[in-house]
Scaffold this active site. Sequence first.
Site, mmCIF file in Angstrom:
data_model
loop_
_atom_site.group_PDB
_atom_site.id
_atom_site.type_symbol
_atom_site.label_atom_id
_atom_site.label_comp_id
_atom_site.label_asym_id
_atom_site.label_seq_id
_atom_site.Cartn_x
_atom_site.Cartn_y
_atom_site.Cartn_z
ATOM 1 N N SER A 137 0.836 -1.191 0.000
ATOM 2 C CA SER A 137 0.000 0.000 0.000
ATOM 3 C C SER A 137 0.881 1.255 0.000
ATOM 4 C CB SER A 137 -0.971 -0.045 1.182
ATOM 5 O OG SER A 137 -2.023 0.860 1.024
ATOM 6 N N ASP A 223 -9.831 -4.184 -5.225
ATOM 7 C CA ASP A 223 -9.227 -3.335 -4.193
ATOM 8 C C ASP A 223 -9.818 -1.925 -4.283
ATOM 9 O OD1 ASP A 223 -7.596 -1.808 -2.541
ATOM 10 O OD2 ASP A 223 -5.742 -2.761 -3.183
ATOM 11 N N HIS A 258 -7.867 -5.208 -0.874
ATOM 12 C CA HIS A 258 -6.627 -4.549 -0.475
ATOM 13 C C HIS A 258 -5.776 -5.429 0.444
ATOM 14 C CE1 HIS A 258 -4.191 -0.957 -0.315
ATOM 15 N NE2 HIS A 258 -4.188 -0.948 1.004
#
Length: 285
Positions: A137, A223, A258
């Site tokens: 991320s 995501d 995610h």
Amino acid sequence: SNNLITRKVQDIPSGYDPSLYQTKRLMVRARDGAMVPVSFVERKDRQTAGPIHLYAYGAYGHGMSPGFSISRLSLLERKVGFAIAHIRGGDELGYGWYEAGKGAKRWNTFNDFFDVADALIEQKVTSRGKIAISGGSAGGKLMGVAINERPELWGAVVADVPFVDVLSTMLDDTLPLTPIEWPEWGNPIEDEGAYDYILSYSPYDNVRAQSVPPIMITAGLSDPRVTYWEPAKWAARLRAMKTNDAVLVLKTNMEAGHGGKSGRYDAIDEVAESQAFMLVSLGIA
């Protein structure tokens, strides 16, 4: 005695001898004088200047606490050391540590990471080209900057659901998460300084023609935080621009968001994949 406090100990079915390992807390002086903590664990018989896995995040005030990990043992048993760089942007040293790595101070986060890597090389904990790095991320953004800025240091890079098309995303206020992200990264729509600053590090915008290390990039089709096209277009640009034949793997999970695959064994499977990629790239059987 009955009043002894006993700690819960995780059972390791395959066996685990804690006396084989050692942990250390290192302090690295960053280029501006800040002292950056590094947590490190290794087998006691690991070779000096041998391979390591260096991990960091450095965003949103989210500190990375060191802890025990079964999956990490597979690296440690292969004489790979493991380090967490507690870089600015996290809150490991308090709220000021977070604020010193956010917004218009974001370069502190990246420079802390490079200064930690350089110090570990200088102290013969590892050596250039034997450092496998990973982050996800916002930590995937860190991986992108690391590839652009210091590609010669890394033996392998794993970027999970990486936030790498930062400028385009922060300019698109129709994306539901963009407005609530402006306090962290800056608002390039209304602030010319924020535009220029984000442009200075945004990984996608700073890919250049150069040799790169082996890279593994993951994405999740559903995501909602890092949309799947960010890792995809970044991988395409890296492939088009890199001047060597380093492996570049893009893996898009068609059923994940995610956080990667859900389910205990599927999640372990993904860890095994990324560790195998690191070990192969580092030349460790």
